[in-house]
Design a protein around this motif. Structure first.
Motif: not given
Length: 868
Positions: A618-621, A661-665, A169-175
């Motif tokens: 995660t929001v940006l991804a 961030l969301w709308s700019a991305a 769910e969280r893109v940096d969770a594995p790290a």
């Protein structure tokens, strides 16, 4: 001495002097920073490692215990590239936020999981079993619900190798679950010096010139007025080859000072003849701000700052209240509430590594909530062009508002690096973190709420708050009463009572939980007096359509429908249910810019923002992936670095990050897709597009950007319903269940948003029942300066939590949603206070609701019932 050991299945030879702890050797000599040092006293569990298969606390275990032993750190839990089931479960169920405590949780959960599976197969452990197994671990972000889900699912076998549904769910969770995430406290550079701060151990003093012994590199940081105003205030910073030596030099530094009279009690500070914290007019202008903005102009009277001038309708509100008071009207609710200071307690301490080896280029690694803002502030402070400064915060271990400004760890490290032309590292210890880095200010609030006897319409509202933020000013608590329950004359007056105590600072929803503790209990009291359903009465007063939808949801809850009559419980254990509402202003950073590009066939999103556990990566991804129809895990996100070539990104504060961030991305990704197509295999490498967030139609109050913020039209909304059990013998209150209704429009990352809201409830429980910064009245020193004395919620304090999102009402906003970090924090504590009243018939006016206060309140209430 030399020790032969095995670390993560590799033979190692380590050199120790015999005084080091195991965590010192693991992080230092062995270079395995996944194991974190947080409390240093065996309370938090962040430094947990396995020694011969058994969990031990690295901060309390001597390094000599490693001799001929097999040591496993979080880096050694996975089997090569194959994560352990517990690691996969934490990533899938989002059992983490900032990730700083996660390695310790994972290591201990792995040991529990392996034992459980060997003995009981795939039988699921219940919550109490999991809570007992991991009782030695704390999470300040409040990720406990995700941890419960993760451990239970792993024990059920749902995350064994080859099991389906292993999405992250969280893109940096594995790290974070493997210890690979790098925080500022993990940064080491060749030739690095270590620094320490010499702090005042008196609450008020005049300080002479600080002279550094020959060979000692140091800087005086006190300022021109040479005055100390609180115990713990920085005086000087010194550097040495080791952290231990730097601490010794700081401790032994000769600081000539003359103690002065001081006052740390707010009530004493207002009495005639009390020592003045700011005796001169010029000094008052230098008082730090406890809010995200500067203090509003207001008069000073001794140690009293404010209030500002009241509007006309405030005069009408005062007149109506005075008339009702004279007439003895039943509809006049007048109560006085108090709150204690709540400390942020981020688990990654304030930390900085500065490298000014190149006089033309300053590199700074900083645990901060605003990499771009700090680049500008550091440039201003040291008279540099911003293009000469680079600030990095790859991962941030929590902040909650305490890491929004330029503070002494950065100023000290940069100053010493300029002197030495060597990298300098300065990391606060837990004592400093709980003393000197800010707090949610304490308060005393008097509410006068006038309700019409016949219709129960609001006739007037007067709220007066005296905030005590130590030496800081600029609190806004009462002012938030102007934003709810509309269409009535009201008066809100905020006063700062300055004392010789550590300065307060913005804390998640600044002023909001404090205001709700008083106002929402006053509303509850009005409902009780007139025999009205507290939700129904709020709905009568409240014109916010989003909160109206939440009221309807809350009224349908079985928890609410089955609540007992107030004070009807008997016996030792008494159940109660309470409700409270909250709102927050809509903020956005219109200058936020995101660049989306294609590199090596992969999408990349970049901006000068950061992720302190709220999920910005995660929001940006997800935003970019949604445009191109790919998995978010395939999008590379570049965050946490600000330099001359980066675009502007928002700070993590004020619930403005995600909405900015969301709308700019999305706009940047859409522009790139429209230009080159959605087939990434055919997109030329380096193709890119950027987009700026911009302001929304109807942005109000602030026509230009101020500190990266514009104020939007409309309010987000929250309603919390809490169920408690009060033990009338011990005075303990246990929160059994909390329902949180949140109306912020479209939820861009539902699992992470739920984690945020669950964490808000956990922090609300801490505010209501446990947390209280305590100073020694005789010295001004902080007594609650460790995680044993400063109690935060644990796994065993976690109630069952239900989160409901109302996603309508924000369609006009780009992206369809606004931030939730603040609004989700405002009302949990107040709902607990109202639940205690429902359970016992006694209303708690002072938080935290300690057992002794509750028992005394019950005794007083019982006596009053007898004499009534």
């Amino acid at each position: 001495m030399e020790l032969r050991t095995s670390v993560n299945d590799e033979p190692r030879l380590v050199h120790v002097e015999g005084t080091e702890s195991l965590v010192d050797v693991v992080r230092g000599e062995l270079g395995l920073p996944g194991t974190k040092l947080v409390c240093g006293s065996g309370v938090c569990g962040a430094c947990t490692v396995l020694v011969d298969g058994e969990p031990v606390l690295g901060c309390l275990t001597p390094a000599t215990r490693m001799r001929e032993a097999s040591v496993t750190t979080v880096e050694g839990v996975a089997d090569g590239e194959d994560l352990h089931p517990v690691q996969r479960a934490f990533a899938h169920h989002d059992g983490l936020q900032c990730g700083y405590c996660t390695p310790g949780f994972v290591v201990d959960a792995v040991a529990f999981h392996d034992r459980w599976r060997a003995e009981r197969g795939t039988t699921e452990p219940d919550r109490d079993t999991i809570a007992r197994a991991l009782a030695g671990h704390l999470c300040r972000c409040g990720s406990y619900e995700g941890i419960f889900r993760a451990v239970a699912a792993a024990c059920r076998g749902e995350h064994d190798a080859g099991a389906p549904d292993q999405r992250v769910e969280r893109v940096d969770a594995p790290a974070k679950v493997t210890g690979a995430a790098v925080y500022t406290t993990d940064v080491t550079l060749p030739g690095m010096l270590h620094a320490a701060i010499r702090r005042s151990d008196v609450a008020a003093a005049v300080v002479g010139t600080v002279t550094f012994p020959p060979g000692v590199v140091g800087v005086d940081v006190l300022g021109d007025d040479r005055r100390v105003r609180w115990a713990g205030q920085p005086i000087a910073v010194v550097a040495a080859e080791t952290a231990a030596e730097a601490r010794r030099l700081a401790r032994e530094l000769d600081v000539p000072l003359t103690p002065q009279p001081f006052v740390v009690d707010p009530d004493e500070a207002l009495r005639p003849g009390a020592p003045l914290v700011y005796a001169a007019r010029a000094d008052r202008k230098e008082a730090p701000s406890a809010s995200e903005g500067g203090a509003m102009p207001a008069p000073w009277d001794g140690n009293r700052h404010g209030p500002s001038r009241a509007p006309f309708l405030g005069t009408l509100a005062k007149r109506r209240v005075a008339t009702a008071r004279t007439a003895g009207r039943r509809g006049l609710v007048e109560l006085e509430f108090r709150t204690a200071p709540q400390v942020h307690t981020a688990f990654e301490p304030h930390a900085c590594v500065a490298d000014w080896s190149d006089p033309q280029h300053l590199r700074v690694w900083l645990s901060t909530q605003g990499v771009e803002a700090m680049r500008q502030e550091i440039a201003d402070h040291f008279d540099l062009d911003p293009t000469q400064v680079e600030v990095t915060a790859e991962h941030v271990g929590g902040g909650f508002g305490a890491k929004l400004g330029l503070t002494m760890e950065a100023v000290g490290a940069v100053s010493l690096s300029r002197l030495t032309r060597r990298p300098v590292r300065l990391v606060l210890d837990r004592h400093e973190e709980l003393t000197a880095t800010g707090n949610r200010p304490g308060s005393r609030t008097h509410v006068s709420l006038l309700v019409d006897d016949a219709t129960q319409a609001i006739r007037a509202l007067v709220v007066d708050t005296d905030s005590h933020a130590g030496v800081a000013v600029g609190n806004s608590v009462a002012a938030l009463s102007m934003l709810v329950y509309d269409r009535t004359p009201r008066l809100a007056r905020d006063v700062d009572v300055v004392t010789n105590a550590p300065p307060g600072s913005p804390f998640r929803g600044p002023g909001g939980p404090t205001n709700a503790w008083a106002l929402e209990q006053s509303v509850d009291e009005a409902a009780h007096r007139f025999g009205r359903d507290p939700i129904e009465l709020r709905a009568q007063w409240d014109g916010n359509p989003k909160r109206q939808a939440l009221y309807r949801w809350a009224q349908g809850l079985s928890t609410w429908q089955d609540r007992p009559a107030t004070g009807s419980g008997t016996g030792r254990y008494r159940r109660g249910v309470g409700v409270a509402a909250g709102n927050w202003i809509y903020l956005v950073d219109p200058d936020c810019e995101v660049v989306v590009s294609v590199r090596g066939g992969r999408l990349t999103a970049a901006t000068a923002s950061q992720d302190m556990g709220t999920g910005s990566r995660t929001v940006l991804a997800r935003a970019v992936a949604g445009v191109f129809g790919v998995d978010p895990g395939t999008v590379d996100v570049q965050l946490g670095r600000a330099h001359g070539g980066t675009t502007h990104g928002p700070a993590s504060g004020g619930s403005r990050t995600t909405v900015s961030l969301w709308s700019a991305a999305v706009d940047a990704a859409t522009a790139l897709r429209d230009r080159v197509g959605a087939d990434l295999g055919r997109v030329p490498d380096g193709a890119s597009a950027s987009a700026r967030r911009g302001g929304d139609r109807g942005m109000r109050a602030v026509p230009v950007t101020m500190n990266g913020i514009q104020v939007g039209r409309g309010f987000s909304a929250a309603v919390h319903v809490s169920e408690v059990e009060v033990d009338t013998r011990t005075g303990a209150t246990r929160v059994l269940r909390v329902h949180g209704g949140i109306a912020v429009g479209r939820i861009h990352a539902p699992v992470l948003a739920r984690s945020q809201c669950e964490g808000s409830i956990i922090q609300g429980i801490g505010l209501a029942l446990f947390e209280n910064q305590v100073l020694d009245p005789h010295t001004g020193l902080t007594l609650t300066a460790n995680l044993e004395d400063y109690r935060i919620p644990q796994l065993g304090d976690t109630p069952e939590i239900d989160i409901h999102f109302h996603e309508e009402g924000w369609e006009r906003v780009p992206g369809g949603g606004v931030g939730l970090g603040e609004v989700a924090t405002v009302s949990p504590a107040a709902s607990i206070g109202n639940a205690i009243f429902n359970a016992t018939g006694w209303r708690p006016l002072t938080l935290p609701v300690r057992p002794d206060r509750l028992l005394e309140g019950l005794r007083t209430h019982a006596r009053s019932e007898v004499t009534r």
